[in-house]
Design an enzyme around this catalytic site. Structure first.
Site, mmCIF file in Angstrom:
data_model
loop_
_atom_site.group_PDB
_atom_site.id
_atom_site.type_symbol
_atom_site.label_atom_id
_atom_site.label_comp_id
_atom_site.label_asym_id
_atom_site.label_seq_id
_atom_site.Cartn_x
_atom_site.Cartn_y
_atom_site.Cartn_z
ATOM 1 N N HIS A 1 31.237 -3.138 23.193
ATOM 2 C CA HIS A 1 32.356 -3.326 22.253
ATOM 3 C C HIS A 1 31.970 -4.107 21.007
ATOM 4 O O HIS A 1 32.858 -4.466 20.232
ATOM 5 C CB HIS A 1 33.503 -4.077 22.928
ATOM 6 N N LYS B 1 45.971 -9.267 14.534
ATOM 7 C CA LYS B 1 44.706 -9.161 15.277
ATOM 8 C C LYS B 1 44.170 -10.569 15.453
ATOM 9 O O LYS B 1 44.679 -11.498 14.840
ATOM 10 C CB LYS B 1 43.701 -8.300 14.500
ATOM 11 N N ARG B 2 43.137 -10.741 16.286
ATOM 12 C CA ARG B 2 42.520 -12.050 16.391
ATOM 13 C C ARG B 2 42.022 -12.526 15.030
ATOM 14 O O ARG B 2 41.693 -11.727 14.161
ATOM 15 C CB ARG B 2 41.344 -12.006 17.383
ATOM 16 N N LYS C 1 37.024 -10.001 10.293
ATOM 17 C CA LYS C 1 38.256 -9.225 10.109
ATOM 18 C C LYS C 1 38.910 -9.529 8.761
ATOM 19 O O LYS C 1 39.809 -8.831 8.327
ATOM 20 C CB LYS C 1 39.232 -9.515 11.253
ATOM 21 N N THR D 1 42.031 -1.066 17.603
ATOM 22 C CA THR D 1 43.030 -0.232 18.270
ATOM 23 C C THR D 1 44.409 -0.494 17.662
ATOM 24 O O THR D 1 45.281 0.361 17.699
ATOM 25 C CB THR D 1 43.076 -0.507 19.784
ATOM 26 N N LYS E 1 47.757 1.981 16.682
ATOM 27 C CA LYS E 1 49.169 1.709 17.005
ATOM 28 C C LYS E 1 50.020 1.746 15.745
ATOM 29 O O LYS E 1 51.118 2.306 15.728
ATOM 30 C CB LYS E 1 49.297 0.333 17.684
HETATM 31 C C1 26Q Z 1 32.110 -13.544 26.307
HETATM 32 C C2 26Q Z 1 31.443 -14.593 26.891
HETATM 33 C C3 26Q Z 1 32.043 -15.827 27.032
HETATM 34 C C4 26Q Z 1 33.342 -15.993 26.581
HETATM 35 C C5 26Q Z 1 34.014 -14.952 26.002
HETATM 36 C C6 26Q Z 1 33.396 -13.710 25.861
HETATM 37 C C7 26Q Z 1 34.123 -12.589 25.246
HETATM 38 C C8 26Q Z 1 35.442 -12.378 25.558
HETATM 39 C C9 26Q Z 1 36.145 -11.346 24.972
HETATM 40 C C10 26Q Z 1 33.511 -11.745 24.332
HETATM 41 C C11 26Q Z 1 34.214 -10.697 23.747
HETATM 42 C C12 26Q Z 1 35.546 -10.492 24.076
HETATM 43 C C13 26Q Z 1 36.355 -9.431 23.501
HETATM 44 C C14 26Q Z 1 35.919 -8.559 22.605
HETATM 45 C C15 26Q Z 1 36.805 -7.552 22.018
HETATM 46 O O1 26Q Z 1 38.016 -7.590 22.185
HETATM 47 N N1 26Q Z 1 36.246 -6.577 21.305
HETATM 48 C C16 26Q Z 1 37.054 -5.541 20.683
HETATM 49 O O2 26Q Z 1 37.138 -4.461 21.602
HETATM 50 C C17 26Q Z 1 38.045 -3.482 21.128
HETATM 51 C C18 26Q Z 1 38.162 -2.416 22.208
HETATM 52 O O3 26Q Z 1 37.008 -1.650 22.253
HETATM 53 C C19 26Q Z 1 37.584 -2.908 19.802
HETATM 54 O O4 26Q Z 1 38.575 -2.033 19.335
HETATM 55 C C20 26Q Z 1 37.353 -4.016 18.782
HETATM 56 O O5 26Q Z 1 36.783 -3.472 17.616
HETATM 57 C C21 26Q Z 1 36.436 -5.068 19.380
HETATM 58 O O6 26Q Z 1 36.300 -6.159 18.497
#
Ligand code: 26Q
Length: 848
Positions: A391, A583-584, A589, A691, A695
């Site tokens: 991702h 979004k976050r 972003k 995503t 939406k």
């Molecule tokens: C990893 C290690 C330790 C702590 C946290 C994490 C961690 C947690 C969540 C790393 C990444 C995430 C989430 C990532 C994320 O949401 N990515 C998004 O995924 C979507 C679905 O595929 C995409 O549409 C977005 O572009 C992408 O940013």
């Protein structure tokens, strides 16, 4: 949000209604079938209120009515769950197991009512005068199940909905966090985090299954032992034990009998009753240890890019995959027909990013150490079972665990990773003899400085298929991140463009537009086959349809305006253009690019009071990771500068800025239907897919965006005239970076940019508080503007001018908005899941 427990108005004749517990619905409003359903549903609500909750009808609180309503629909779902699982088990079907550390389920009661076809019956039942709370208010009692950060967690939830809807046998696995993503509050514009105690009021949707608890070893050390034939038989000894208790959340498909489930683990201490040394010290010590073990499932890490090196995070990852693998094995081997030989034929595991990748060495350990299987045979099973979704390309977001931490927590797993690496490097030697650079690129162990394990590399090497989440992202994955593996394993990389469930993201959240679509197309079948929306295209030029479409949008905007008033105290007009970025919060972003444009508009309005701009409401929703200071500084800047602009009467209310606190799934469901313009403005090459973009387009918002992630494919679908594309593409970003990007060039050459940045750097918006936005200011200039905000500003501002012009042309805008809704059927998660099922999982449908 505060509990919204407004009681129903106009309860006129309580006595009359209490004499007739099941009043007959009037035949004008409901069919006979619905009347019977409604009556039964109402009985079920009352039954649960009395016999499950032990509440008196007259003293029951809104929360009790919500639980009773949920239990009434849950009956139907559990009956189907038992039936579905019976069929799946009896027929020994192949199943998909989705491993994800995050699920952003949001609220479940309304979507379950929709998916089971009981929405109408429930709504009618709750009109009963004996129920003193409105349907809306009952649903608002539900706390979001916010067990995820953002896109990745919400994607997992959309996938579960599509899997069940498409009658695909699947189980989701994850952690039953006691605290999901923090609740956000603003104090003087700054983000304050509060714990999200979503479980506190109890949830009817999580069903504890203590009978399926499992025991997991952790830590300890490895004894290097040889058996009587001289075989190396390592023993993992001196381990601690963690207990995992599953909680099942049923997942009801839309308009089908299939009910799958999501199984989430909570941790319990094994040493609870192990108090043989019965003295005060031993007792307290034992309870302390219990508390430590139980922290494993306490809280979701609130970082959506890696929070590297945290021991608890690795333990969380290991805990849930170890529990899940044992659960999968129990299910497999309880059928006497099954053996290890058909394991990979029955089981597909999808790794949602690298977060569950420790499942790879754990399955190898079980096969090699516990089952005493030869390495190659074990490896064949592993590589037939796992597939991995990537991702992100951002290097800082790629998970790496230091070897020393790994050794402390999972010593045997580290050895196994080294063995996998030995086999890998031998294959690399065969393919590129003597090429040490290739070995360094391919190795699972990073050697510069402190050694670490590359979890993404491990995932690629152990998976039969690796996928990116949008076409552009998959290309960059092969070209930039993993060219070495693409060469070593031709054909292993695939694209699976993300999708969203049309049920939650149109049918449930936008009843007005849904009704218009259903009335126009003649049925609700579009919610199963989103490509049917193409039939709306021919109505796009029709003034009557345009009016109906925009009436629905305006009513949604009025609803959102009321929320903005309650939550932010800001008055906004539903006739303004609603410009939405939700979004976050992340530099890539570029919420700060949006802010620069707001400041530019504001300044232009101040300089030229006659300036004719379309009134705009800039709507933001975003949480920043608690430790991400720059992101928090951007939030404060938007809030403080926004408040200043909102209060400036000189601009006649033409620009309003509303940052809604505590963005989450249930708030997204209110904002997205009300959006006119969708901000998708990441630096090209940085957003894997997005995503929210899908939406918003589905709900008739036009995108203003870069050629990044799935925006590229949205443009292909909706057509160039129905989207505002601006800024550098990936190649241009790369070329500028190669030439040497210097933000000062843009600062010096563009008067507007210079003044705005100086403005941000001054104390104009925070009198007496110098340097309030210093971090933001510095990142754009001395910090080198790593996401090239200044380089894209002019083109962004021009694109906004085009949006402004089109918005004045009511017919033109309406047509384009309709075209967005009509042409984004591709982005249904049903399409995505069909592709995964066909091309990755080889997973047949099972009709229950
Ligand atoms: C990893 C290690 C330790 C702590 C946290 C994490 C961690 C947690 C969540 C790393 C990444 C995430 C989430 C990532 C994320 O949401 N990515 C998004 O995924 C979507 C679905 O595929 C995409 O549409 C977005 O572009 C992408 O940013």
């Amino acid at each position: 949000m505060a509990s919204n427990s407004k009681t129903k108005k106009n309860i006129t004749d309580k006595n009359a209604s209490s004499k007739a517990p099941i009043p007959c619905p009037s035949p004008e409003t409901t069919s006979l079938f619905d009347a019977a359903d409604t009556a039964k549903f109402k009985q079920a609500i009352f039954r649960h209120l009395t016999y499950t909750l032990a509440r008196d009808l007259h003293t029951a609180q809104p929360h009790d009515w919500w639980i009773a309503t949920s239990l009434a629909v849950r009956e139907h779902i559990l009956a189907r769950l038992i039936k579905t699982q019976g069929v799946h088990n009896r027929h020994n079907v192949r199943r998909l197991y989705y491993f994800s550390l995050e699920y952003l389920m949001g609220r479940l009661t309304e979507s379950n009512l929709h998916n089971t076809g009981l929405h109408h019956a429930a709504r009618e039942a709750i009109k009963d005068p004996d129920i003193p709370v409105d349907f809306e208010n009952i649903l608002n009692e539900e706390a979001d199940m916010g067990l995820g950060n953002g896109g990745l967690g919400r994607l997992a939830s959309c996938f579960l909905d599509s899997l069940a809807t498409l009658d695909l046998p699947a189980i989701g696995y994850g952690i039953y966090y006691e605290f999901g993503l923090f609740r956000q509050e603003f104090v003087n514009g700054a983000q304050i985090e509060h714990p999200d105690s979503w479980m506190l009021g109890g949830t009817p949707w999580g069903i504890e299954r203590p009978e399926n608890k499992v025991s997991i070893p952790i830590k300890g050390r490895v004894e290097n032992i040889f058996d009587d034939r001289g075989n190396y038989r390592p023993r993992w000894v001196g381990t601690d034990t963690i207990i995992g208790i599953p909680h099942d959340i049923p997942i009801a498909g839309y308009d089908t009998d299939t009910v799958n489930f999501l199984r989430l683990w909570s941790s319990r201490s094994a040493s609870e009753f192990d108090l043989n040394a019965f003295n005060a010290g031993g007792y307290v010590e034992a309870v302390r240890e219990k508390a430590v073990t139980e922290t494993i499932s306490k809280v979701l890490y609130p970082n959506d890019k890696t929070e590297n090196g945290k021991e608890l995070r690795l333990i969380q990852q290991y805990f849930f995959v170890a529990c899940s693998l044992r659960d999968i094995m129990r299910r497999h081997f309880r059928n006497p027909e099954n053996t290890w030989d058909n394991f990979a034929g029955k089981i597909a595991i999808q790794l949602n990013d690298t977060h569950p990748a420790v499942a790879i060495p754990e399955l190898m350990r079980i096969l090699v150490d516990e089952e005493e299987m030869p390495w190659d045979k074990a490896w064949t099973i592993v590589t037939r079972v796992f597939a991995y979704t990537n991702h992100t390309l951002l290097p800082e977001a790629l998970e790496k665990w230091s070897v020393s931490l790994f050794e402390r927590v999972l010593p045997r797993h580290l050895q196994i990773i080294y063995s996998i690496n030995d086999h890998l490097l031998r294959a690399v030697e065969t393919k590129w003899p003597g090429d040490n650079d290739k070995k360094r690129d391919c190795s699972l162990i990073e050697e510069n400085g402190r050694k670490s394990v590359r979890m993404a590399s491990l995932s690629v090497v152990a998976s039969h298929t690796v996928n990116g989440v949008a076409a552009l992202h998959t290309e960059l994955l092969k070209k930039l991140l993993f060219p070495q593996y693409d060469a070593l394993y031709p054909g292993r990389f695939q694209n699976k463009t993300n999708g969203i469930t049309p049920r939650r993201w149109l049918l449930d959240c936008n009843p007005r537009l849904s009704k218009l679509i259903t009335d126009t197309l003649g049925s609700t079948h579009w919610a199963r086959d989103l490509d049917e929306l193409r039939a709306l295209e021919k109505h796009a030029p029709d003034p009557a349809f345009q009016r109906a479409f925009m009436d629905a949008k305006r009513a949604n905007k009025a609803d959102l305006a009321a929320i903005i008033k309650t939550e932010c105290g800001i008055d906004v007009s539903p006739d303004a253009l609603f410009d939405v970025q939700v979004k976050r919060l992340h530099e890539y972003k570029r919420q700060h690019l949006n802010l620069l444009h707001i400041l530019a508009l504001y300044r232009r309005a101040l300089q030229n009071p006659a300036l004719d701009i379309v009134p705009r409401v800039f709507v933001f929703g975003a949480k920043a990771a608690p430790g991400y200071d720059l992101a928090k500084n951007i939030i404060r800047a938007i809030n403080v500068i926004g408040a200043h602009i909102n209060a400036d009467t000189r601009i006649g209310g033409k620009i309003k800025v509303a940052f809604l606190p505590n963005y989450r799934v249930s708030l997204a469901e209110k904002i997205i239907p009300a959006a006119d313009l969708s901000e998708q403005i990441s630096t090209a090459g940085k957003e894997a897919s997005g995503t929210g973009n899908m939406k918003l387009a589905l709900n008739g918002a036009l995108t203003i965006g870069t050629l990044d992630g799935a925006n590229v494919e949205i443009k292909e679908e909706v057509g160039d005239g129905n989207i505002f594309i601006f800024g550098m593409n990936v190649d241009e970003v790369e070329a500028l970076r190669a030439r040497g990007y210097n933000p000062w060039d843009y600062y010096h050459n563009d008067e507007e940019i210079r003044t705005i940045i100086d403005w941000i750097g001054s104390d104009y918006f925070t009198p007496g508080e110098h340097g309030a936005f210093a971090q933001l200011h510095d990142s754009l200039l001395n910090g080198g503007d790593p996401f090239m905000v200044l380089a894209d500003f002019r083109s962004y501002s021009d694109a906004h001018a085009k949006a402004d012009a089109l918005y004045r042309d009511k017919a033109g805008w309406s047509r384009a908005a309709i075209m967005n809704t009509a042409r984004v059927g591709k982005f249904s998660s049903d399409r995505t899941i069909r592709e995964y099922a066909g091309q990755i999982w080889r997973l047949p449908k099972v009709k229950v």
